[in-house]
Design an enzyme around this catalytic site. Structure first.
Site, PDB file in Angstrom:
ATOM      1  N   GLU A 129     -37.731  -0.147 142.552  1.00  0.00           N
ATOM      2  CA  GLU A 129     -38.660  -0.543 141.850  1.00  0.00           C
ATOM      3  C   GLU A 129     -38.626  -2.126 141.132  1.00  0.00           C
ATOM      4  O   GLU A 129     -39.096  -2.828 141.135  1.00  0.00           O
ATOM      5  CB  GLU A 129     -39.327   0.415 140.869  1.00  0.00           C
ATOM      6  CG  GLU A 129     -40.227   1.786 141.478  1.00  0.00           C
ATOM      7  CD  GLU A 129     -40.988   1.406 142.763  1.00  0.00           C
ATOM      8  OE1 GLU A 129     -41.634   0.203 142.593  1.00  0.00           O
ATOM      9  OE2 GLU A 129     -40.856   2.104 143.698  1.00  0.00           O
ATOM     10  N   HIS A 132     -38.820  -4.672 143.369  1.00  0.00           N
ATOM     11  CA  HIS A 132     -39.890  -5.386 143.286  1.00  0.00           C
ATOM     12  C   HIS A 132     -40.448  -6.308 142.366  1.00  0.00           C
ATOM     13  O   HIS A 132     -41.217  -7.293 142.655  1.00  0.00           O
ATOM     14  CB  HIS A 132     -41.233  -4.384 143.357  1.00  0.00           C
ATOM     15  CG  HIS A 132     -41.331  -3.388 144.673  1.00  0.00           C
ATOM     16  ND1 HIS A 132     -41.448  -4.149 145.878  1.00  0.00           N
ATOM     17  CD2 HIS A 132     -41.002  -2.102 144.913  1.00  0.00           C
ATOM     18  CE1 HIS A 132     -41.585  -3.224 146.677  1.00  0.00           C
ATOM     19  NE2 HIS A 132     -41.381  -2.076 146.370  1.00  0.00           N
TER      20      HIS A 132
END
Length: 163
Positions: A129, A132
């Protein structure tokens, strides 16, 4: 809220500054989207938000909101190979290497500062994550690791042929 394809994800540059009901609503909506799509993590960049935040489901099953994250890999622990999927690249799986342990810090949904050593799946999802947020997709990570492993294999082959 809709999941974006990896090719249009942009970096998240705005720190979260307001820890209020709006933030809790974002967490709830992101969590519901994850649960509908069988995901275990989702970053703001995947749903078109600019704030530096993501959610993920810890190994114990609890969902947490991570705001303004920072991460320092424990390089002495080495890298581990994982096969991962990504909600922004549906129906695909990629082999990637990630740090076995990371020292992570972030602010929780109330603005409290949290520091934790993460390992196992928690470290893996946190790194995924986090990627990202800087607009690095799993496709990019898998390609660069593939290229570097091919380069290293080529280099080793050249060393052996010189002997």
């Amino acid at each position: 809220m809709q999941i974006r394809h990896y090719s249009i994800i942009r970096p998240c540059t705005k720190d979260v500054k307001k820890f209020d009901q709006t933030l809790l609503d974002i967490k709830k909506e992101m969590q519901e989207l994850c649960e509908r799509t069988n995901g275990i993590g989702l970053s703001a960049s995947q749903v078109g938000l600019e704030e530096r935040l993501f959610i993920f489901q810890r190994e114990n099953g609890n969902w947490i909101l991570v705001c303004n994250p920072k991460m320092i890999p424990q390089k002495n622990e080495g890298l581990q190979r994982h096969v991962e999927g990504c909600l922004s690249v549906p129906n695909e799986a990629f082999e990637v290497r990630r740090w076995a342990k990371v020292n992570a810090s972030w602010q929780d949904e109330n603005g409290n500062f949290v520091e934790e050593e993460l390992s196992g799946r928690n470290a893996q999802v946190f790194q995924h994550e986090f990627d990202h947020l800087v607009a690095r997709s799993i496709v990019d990570r898998a390609k660069s690791q593939y290229r570097s492993s091919r380069f290293e294999a080529s280099r080793q082959k050249k060393k052996r042929s010189k002997k």
